[in-house]
Design a protein around this motif. Structure first.
Motif, PDB file in Angstrom:
ATOM      1  N   TYR A 275       0.614  -1.353  -0.002  1.00  0.00           N
ATOM      2  CA  TYR A 275       0.245  -0.037   0.035  1.00  0.00           C
ATOM      3  C   TYR A 275       0.792   1.199   0.183  1.00  0.00           C
ATOM      4  CZ  TYR A 275      -2.167   3.463   1.723  1.00  0.00           C
ATOM      5  OH  TYR A 275      -2.477   5.117   3.026  1.00  0.00           O
ATOM      6  N   GLN A 276       1.447   1.496   0.845  1.00  0.00           N
ATOM      7  CA  GLN A 276       2.647   2.070   1.038  1.00  0.00           C
ATOM      8  C   GLN A 276       3.346   2.797  -0.224  1.00  0.00           C
ATOM      9  OE1 GLN A 276       4.465   2.358   4.976  1.00  0.00           O
ATOM     10  NE2 GLN A 276       3.910   0.949   5.454  1.00  0.00           N
ATOM     11  N   LYS A 277       3.746   1.398  -0.697  1.00  0.00           N
ATOM     12  CA  LYS A 277       5.154   1.277  -1.572  1.00  0.00           C
ATOM     13  C   LYS A 277       4.280   1.420  -3.085  1.00  0.00           C
ATOM     14  CE  LYS A 277       8.945   1.561  -2.612  1.00  0.00           C
ATOM     15  NZ  LYS A 277      10.039   2.322  -2.381  1.00  0.00           N
ATOM     16  N   LEU A 278       3.666   1.157  -3.283  1.00  0.00           N
ATOM     17  CA  LEU A 278       2.941   0.784  -4.947  1.00  0.00           C
ATOM     18  C   LEU A 278       1.092   0.896  -5.159  1.00  0.00           C
ATOM     19  CD1 LEU A 278       4.142  -3.062  -5.122  1.00  0.00           C
ATOM     20  CD2 LEU A 278       5.035  -0.702  -5.826  1.00  0.00           C
ATOM     21  N   ASN A 279       1.243   1.864  -4.314  1.00  0.00           N
ATOM     22  CA  ASN A 279      -0.227   1.788  -4.084  1.00  0.00           C
ATOM     23  C   ASN A 279      -1.609   1.002  -4.263  1.00  0.00           C
ATOM     24  OD1 ASN A 279      -0.043   4.525  -3.688  1.00  0.00           O
ATOM     25  ND2 ASN A 279       0.261   4.399  -6.100  1.00  0.00           N
ATOM     26  N   PHE A 280      -0.918  -0.392  -3.665  1.00  0.00           N
ATOM     27  CA  PHE A 280      -2.152  -1.491  -3.114  1.00  0.00           C
ATOM     28  C   PHE A 280      -3.636  -0.941  -2.452  1.00  0.00           C
ATOM     29  CE2 PHE A 280      -3.342  -5.689  -0.931  1.00  0.00           C
ATOM     30  CZ  PHE A 280      -3.706  -5.954  -2.257  1.00  0.00           C
ATOM     31  N   PRO A 281      -5.099  -1.486  -2.880  1.00  0.00           N
ATOM     32  CA  PRO A 281      -5.572  -0.972  -2.198  1.00  0.00           C
ATOM     33  C   PRO A 281      -5.655  -1.214  -0.542  1.00  0.00           C
ATOM     34  CG  PRO A 281      -6.259  -2.270  -4.076  1.00  0.00           C
ATOM     35  CD  PRO A 281      -4.385  -2.274  -3.894  1.00  0.00           C
ATOM     36  N   LEU A 282      -6.130  -0.081   0.060  1.00  0.00           N
ATOM     37  CA  LEU A 282      -5.537  -0.139   1.178  1.00  0.00           C
ATOM     38  C   LEU A 282      -6.552  -0.860   2.081  1.00  0.00           C
ATOM     39  CD1 LEU A 282      -4.396   0.401   3.926  1.00  0.00           C
ATOM     40  CD2 LEU A 282      -5.941   2.376   4.928  1.00  0.00           C
ATOM     41  N   LYS A 283      -8.185  -1.184   1.510  1.00  0.00           N
ATOM     42  CA  LYS A 283      -9.275  -2.648   1.722  1.00  0.00           C
ATOM     43  C   LYS A 283      -9.112  -3.820   1.598  1.00  0.00           C
ATOM     44  CE  LYS A 283     -13.775  -3.378   0.160  1.00  0.00           C
ATOM     45  NZ  LYS A 283     -14.845  -2.672  -1.192  1.00  0.00           N
ATOM     46  N   LYS A 284      -7.440  -4.036   0.170  1.00  0.00           N
ATOM     47  CA  LYS A 284      -7.560  -5.184   0.736  1.00  0.00           C
ATOM     48  C   LYS A 284      -6.009  -5.982   1.526  1.00  0.00           C
ATOM     49  CE  LYS A 284      -9.415  -6.902  -3.945  1.00  0.00           C
ATOM     50  NZ  LYS A 284     -10.063  -7.946  -3.788  1.00  0.00           N
TER      51      LYS A 284
END
Length: 355
Positions: A275-284
């Motif tokens: 999430y912090q580095k690659l914008n992976f969804p926080l919901k996931k």
């Protein structure tokens, strides 16, 4: 279930595993056959395994102590010495009957005894069935550093006999589940989704999940045997997970964690780093945390302990050129390798885990 064809050997399942073993032993003449077991598999697995072998062979049983703390060069020396004293030569066969410690260590012993003898792996834990069963990695720990000494060397065959899972305590079953969860996260969201509700899991369901998990790992290994590129994705959750495992193993005031318990922590931290580095969804990220904590109890780790864990992490064999390299997720099933993160990001991920 059809055998899974790996690099130069087959992974065989259940009844077919015994049939394949008996055929192999009939077709190959070995001077001696050694079976490495630990104190648990000697009692719980060896009698049934021996009972399924047809034919008369010169077997020698070598027992090692059970547990990760015995996965070291000292144990290798004891096994090498036992093989030598019992008349082992270059035409001997080593069968490794046990979990990942036995198969990793036994494979390393076979790969190095007289510069290499044949070996067969029979993983008896869920973790070793879905993780150590394919890939050709052998090795042992160097002090507190996981798998620091080893070689790539493939067995003649791998036999997965899921009846052995009946001998496992529940925490060992959960430990293996961590690697299966990882396979879903790095390769197949549909496979990952199956773990959201396993309340009605049957033995047939488990057999299929194991089979599918081995296929996922095997497909990765076939494309990159020596871990030069794609195979690195299998290290998702392991950069921090191995360091956590090593820290807990070597601090007497903490209860040692099973491999899967430590990797579960590592995967949640890696998801938040994604999430912090690659914008992976926080919901996931929240979903991953929820699913994993359905299987594994949360473990308290202080910021002071995390500093020591980060120091251990710097020795991880996946690092290169002084950088600590992470496998992170752009999305479920879409991993990215060799991502460098800061200590501050790791601390933030830990605080998310502890919420």
């Amino acid at each position: 279930m059809k055998p899974i064809i790996s690099t130069d050997y087959n992974v065989c399942f259940n009844v077919d595993a015994y049939t394949s073993l008996n055929t192999y032993l009939q077709q190959h003449t070995y001077s001696k056959i050694f079976i490495v077991v630990d104190t648990n598999t000697h009692v719980c697995c060896l009698p049934n395994f021996m009972g399924a072998i047809s034919g008369e062979y010169d077997f020698e049983i070598i027992e090692i102590e059970n547990g990760e703390i015995y996965k070291n060069i000292e144990t290798c020396t004891a096994v090498w010495s036992a093989i030598s004293e019992l008349g082992g030569d270059r035409k001997s066969l080593l069968i490794n009957l046990g979990g990942g410690v036995v198969t990793d260590l036994g494979g390393f012993v076979a790969a190095t005894y007289m510069r290499g003898i044949d070996f067969i792996n029979v993983p008896t834990t869920l973790l070793s069935m879905v993780d150590a069963s394919v890939g050709g990695k052998t090795g042992v720990d160097l002090g507190s550093l996981k798998n620091q000494v080893g070689v790539f060397c493939t067995p003649k065959m791998v036999l997965i006999i899921t009846d052995f899972l009946n001998t496992l305590p529940s925490n060992e079953m959960r430990s293996g589940m961590a690697e299966m969860l990882k396979h879903g996260l790095i390769a197949d969201e549909n496979y990952w989704n199956k773990f959201k509700n396993l309340g009605n899991l049957t033995l047939d369901d488990l057999n299929q999940l194991i089979y599918d998990s081995v296929i996922i790992k095997n497909n990765v290994v076939l494309s990159d045997l020596k871990e030069q590129n794609l195979r690195k994705i299998l290290n998702f959750g392991h950069t921090l997970g191995h360091a956590v495992e090593s820290y807990f193993l070597n601090h007497q005031d903490r209860t040692a964690l099973l491999h899967g318990e430590a990797i579960a922590i590592g995967m949640i931290l890696a998801a938040h780093l994604s999430y912090q580095k690659l914008n992976f969804p926080l919901k996931k990220v929240a979903e991953i945390k929820e699913v994993i904590l359905n299987y594994f109890a949360a473990i308290d780790i202080s910021d002071v302990e995390l500093e020591q864990i980060i120091l251990l992490m710097k020795h991880d064999k996946k690092n290169a050129y002084g950088n600590v390299n992470f496998v992170l997720l752009k999305s479920i099933g879409d991993p990215v390798t060799d991502v460098v993160v800061t200590n501050e990001m790791i601390i933030e991920a830990l605080h998310f885990y502890k919420k």
